[in-house]
Scaffold this motif. Structure first.
Motif, PDB file in Angstrom:
ATOM      1  N   VAL A   1      29.304  29.264  46.526  1.00  0.00           N
ATOM      2  CA  VAL A   1      29.456  28.733  45.051  1.00  0.00           C
ATOM      3  C   VAL A   1      28.422  29.381  44.036  1.00  0.00           C
ATOM      4  O   VAL A   1      28.369  29.985  43.001  1.00  0.00           O
ATOM      5  CB  VAL A   1      29.737  27.266  45.080  1.00  0.00           C
ATOM      6  N   ALA A   2      27.161  29.126  44.685  1.00  0.00           N
ATOM      7  CA  ALA A   2      25.996  29.618  43.813  1.00  0.00           C
ATOM      8  C   ALA A   2      25.913  31.208  44.059  1.00  0.00           C
ATOM      9  O   ALA A   2      25.416  31.578  42.700  1.00  0.00           O
ATOM     10  CB  ALA A   2      24.667  29.228  44.784  1.00  0.00           C
ATOM     11  N   CYS A   3      26.237  31.776  44.729  1.00  0.00           N
ATOM     12  CA  CYS A   3      26.433  33.203  44.737  1.00  0.00           C
ATOM     13  C   CYS A   3      27.396  33.818  43.666  1.00  0.00           C
ATOM     14  O   CYS A   3      27.268  34.745  42.702  1.00  0.00           O
ATOM     15  CB  CYS A   3      26.606  33.850  46.128  1.00  0.00           C
ATOM     16  N   ILE A   4      28.591  32.896  43.686  1.00  0.00           N
ATOM     17  CA  ILE A   4      29.737  33.255  42.826  1.00  0.00           C
ATOM     18  C   ILE A   4      29.438  32.927  41.309  1.00  0.00           C
ATOM     19  O   ILE A   4      29.452  33.952  40.411  1.00  0.00           O
ATOM     20  CB  ILE A   4      30.938  32.324  43.121  1.00  0.00           C
ATOM     21  N   PHE A   5      28.593  31.881  41.175  1.00  0.00           N
ATOM     22  CA  PHE A   5      28.201  31.608  39.678  1.00  0.00           C
ATOM     23  C   PHE A   5      26.786  32.344  39.297  1.00  0.00           C
ATOM     24  O   PHE A   5      26.761  32.781  38.176  1.00  0.00           O
ATOM     25  CB  PHE A   5      28.099  30.001  39.486  1.00  0.00           C
ATOM     26  N   GLY A   6      26.159  32.897  40.375  1.00  0.00           N
ATOM     27  CA  GLY A   6      24.777  33.520  40.017  1.00  0.00           C
ATOM     28  C   GLY A   6      25.037  34.905  39.771  1.00  0.00           C
ATOM     29  O   GLY A   6      24.336  35.343  38.760  1.00  0.00           O
ATOM     30  N   ARG A   7      25.866  35.633  40.426  1.00  0.00           N
ATOM     31  CA  ARG A   7      26.172  36.815  40.281  1.00  0.00           C
ATOM     32  C   ARG A   7      25.055  37.755  39.938  1.00  0.00           C
ATOM     33  O   ARG A   7      24.796  38.571  39.034  1.00  0.00           O
ATOM     34  CB  ARG A   7      27.033  37.054  38.744  1.00  0.00           C
ATOM     35  N   GLY A   8      23.924  37.552  40.922  1.00  0.00           N
ATOM     36  CA  GLY A   8      23.022  38.372  41.010  1.00  0.00           C
ATOM     37  C   GLY A   8      21.774  37.743  40.214  1.00  0.00           C
ATOM     38  O   GLY A   8      20.478  38.556  39.983  1.00  0.00           O
ATOM     39  N   HIS A   9      21.882  36.714  39.305  1.00  0.00           N
ATOM     40  CA  HIS A   9      20.749  36.104  38.360  1.00  0.00           C
ATOM     41  C   HIS A   9      20.410  34.721  39.131  1.00  0.00           C
ATOM     42  O   HIS A   9      21.119  33.734  39.334  1.00  0.00           O
ATOM     43  CB  HIS A   9      21.424  35.736  37.117  1.00  0.00           C
ATOM     44  N   ALA A  10      19.264  34.951  39.507  1.00  0.00           N
ATOM     45  CA  ALA A  10      18.628  33.701  40.164  1.00  0.00           C
ATOM     46  C   ALA A  10      18.581  32.634  39.622  1.00  0.00           C
ATOM     47  O   ALA A  10      19.078  31.318  40.058  1.00  0.00           O
ATOM     48  CB  ALA A  10      17.063  33.946  40.692  1.00  0.00           C
ATOM     49  N   SER A  11      18.395  32.558  38.328  1.00  0.00           N
ATOM     50  CA  SER A  11      18.285  31.490  37.474  1.00  0.00           C
ATOM     51  C   SER A  11      19.811  30.670  37.282  1.00  0.00           C
ATOM     52  O   SER A  11      19.764  29.373  37.240  1.00  0.00           O
ATOM     53  CB  SER A  11      17.949  31.791  36.102  1.00  0.00           C
ATOM     54  N   ALA A  12      20.748  31.464  37.060  1.00  0.00           N
ATOM     55  CA  ALA A  12      21.989  30.863  37.131  1.00  0.00           C
ATOM     56  C   ALA A  12      22.497  30.228  38.349  1.00  0.00           C
ATOM     57  O   ALA A  12      23.204  29.214  38.477  1.00  0.00           O
ATOM     58  CB  ALA A  12      23.030  32.002  36.647  1.00  0.00           C
ATOM     59  N   ALA A  13      22.219  30.874  39.592  1.00  0.00           N
ATOM     60  CA  ALA A  13      22.478  30.540  40.681  1.00  0.00           C
ATOM     61  C   ALA A  13      21.629  28.924  41.005  1.00  0.00           C
ATOM     62  O   ALA A  13      22.243  28.075  41.612  1.00  0.00           O
ATOM     63  CB  ALA A  13      21.887  31.437  42.106  1.00  0.00           C
ATOM     64  N   GLN A  14      20.376  28.900  40.501  1.00  0.00           N
ATOM     65  CA  GLN A  14      19.589  27.696  40.532  1.00  0.00           C
ATOM     66  C   GLN A  14      20.360  26.608  39.739  1.00  0.00           C
ATOM     67  O   GLN A  14      20.475  25.487  40.241  1.00  0.00           O
ATOM     68  CB  GLN A  14      18.132  27.747  40.030  1.00  0.00           C
ATOM     69  N   VAL A  15      21.123  26.873  38.804  1.00  0.00           N
ATOM     70  CA  VAL A  15      21.629  25.850  37.895  1.00  0.00           C
ATOM     71  C   VAL A  15      22.755  25.403  38.869  1.00  0.00           C
ATOM     72  O   VAL A  15      23.141  24.173  38.711  1.00  0.00           O
ATOM     73  CB  VAL A  15      21.947  26.426  36.365  1.00  0.00           C
ATOM     74  N   THR A  16      23.518  26.406  39.260  1.00  0.00           N
ATOM     75  CA  THR A  16      24.624  25.936  40.061  1.00  0.00           C
ATOM     76  C   THR A  16      24.251  25.165  41.335  1.00  0.00           C
ATOM     77  O   THR A  16      24.913  24.033  41.414  1.00  0.00           O
ATOM     78  CB  THR A  16      25.589  27.159  40.680  1.00  0.00           C
ATOM     79  N   LEU A  17      23.307  25.356  42.299  1.00  0.00           N
ATOM     80  CA  LEU A  17      22.707  24.418  43.142  1.00  0.00           C
ATOM     81  C   LEU A  17      22.560  23.438  42.713  1.00  0.00           C
ATOM     82  O   LEU A  17      22.765  22.213  43.659  1.00  0.00           O
ATOM     83  CB  LEU A  17      21.544  25.364  43.801  1.00  0.00           C
ATOM     84  N   GLY A  18      21.744  22.939  41.463  1.00  0.00           N
ATOM     85  CA  GLY A  18      21.560  21.832  40.850  1.00  0.00           C
ATOM     86  C   GLY A  18      22.778  21.046  41.019  1.00  0.00           C
ATOM     87  O   GLY A  18      22.869  19.807  41.108  1.00  0.00           O
TER      88      GLY A  18
END
Length: 159
Positions: free
Chosen positions: A33-50
C-alpha cells in the motif's frame, strides 16, 4: 468519475487493508500500500505508512465485540483513499495502479484465509468433489483431508 469496476476494485482494496491488519500478511500488505500511494515519492510513502500504522493500532486497541464495526469504518476509509488516488491519475497510470490494487486484493485474500490461485488456477472454499471416470485419473494438490468412494481396483498390467 470512476468506472464502476474501479470503484469495486477500490472497495476490495480497502477491505484487503482492513482485513490484513494484525495478521501475518500485514507487513506485505503495508509495504504494498505504501508503494502504491508513494509512487516513487518517499514522503508520500511515509504519510501512508503512518496511516497504516494508525489503522493497525486502532484495531489492536479495540475490544473484540467492536472490532467488526471499526473494521467496516476502516474499509470505507481506505476505499475512499484508493478512489481518490485512482481519480487523480491519468489513464495510463490508472491502469498501472489498478493492476497493483488487484495484486493487493489477492494478497489480502490470502491474509483473510480466503482461497487464492494464480492465473489459470482454480480455488474453492469448502468441499470439492473430483471424479475420474472411464479409467481416467483425476489429481491435484490437496491441502486437507481426502475421502475416496469406491476406489478403482488395479487392472491387469498392459505392455
Amino acid at each position: 468519475m470512476l468506472a464502476e469496476a474501479l470503484i469495486v476494485l477500490a472497495s476490495a482494496a480497502g477491505a484487503a487493508v482492513a482485513q490484513a491488519a494484525g495478521t501475518d500478511a500485514w507487513v506485505g500488505v503495508r509495504e504494498r500500500v505504501a508503494c502504491i500511494f508513494g509512487r516513487g515519492h518517499a514522503s508520500a510513502a511515509q504519510v501512508t505508512l503512518g496511516r497504516l500504522d494508525r489503522t493497525e493500532a486502532a484495531l489492536d486497541a479495540t475490544e473484540p465485540e467492536q472490532a467488526d464495526q471499526l473494521r467496516a469504518r476502516l474499509e470505507a476509509s481506505w476505499q475512499a483513499r484508493f478512489e481518490d488516488l485512482l481519480e487523480s491519475l491519468n489513464e495510463a497510470d490508472r491502469e498501472v495502479v489498478a493492476g497493483q490494487l488487484q495484486e493487493l486484493v489477492a494478497l489480502g485474500s490470502r491474509a483473510a484465509g480466503g482461497a487464492f490461485a494464480r492465473d489459470g488456477g482454480l480455488t474453492a472454499s469448502g468441499n470439492v468433489g473430483i471424479r475420474a471416470e472411464g479409467g481416467s485419473v483425476a489429481g491435484g494438490v490437496i491441502h486437507g483431508g481426502i475421502r475416496m468412494e469406491n476406489p478403482p481396483q488395479p487392472g491387469p498390467v498392459q505392455s
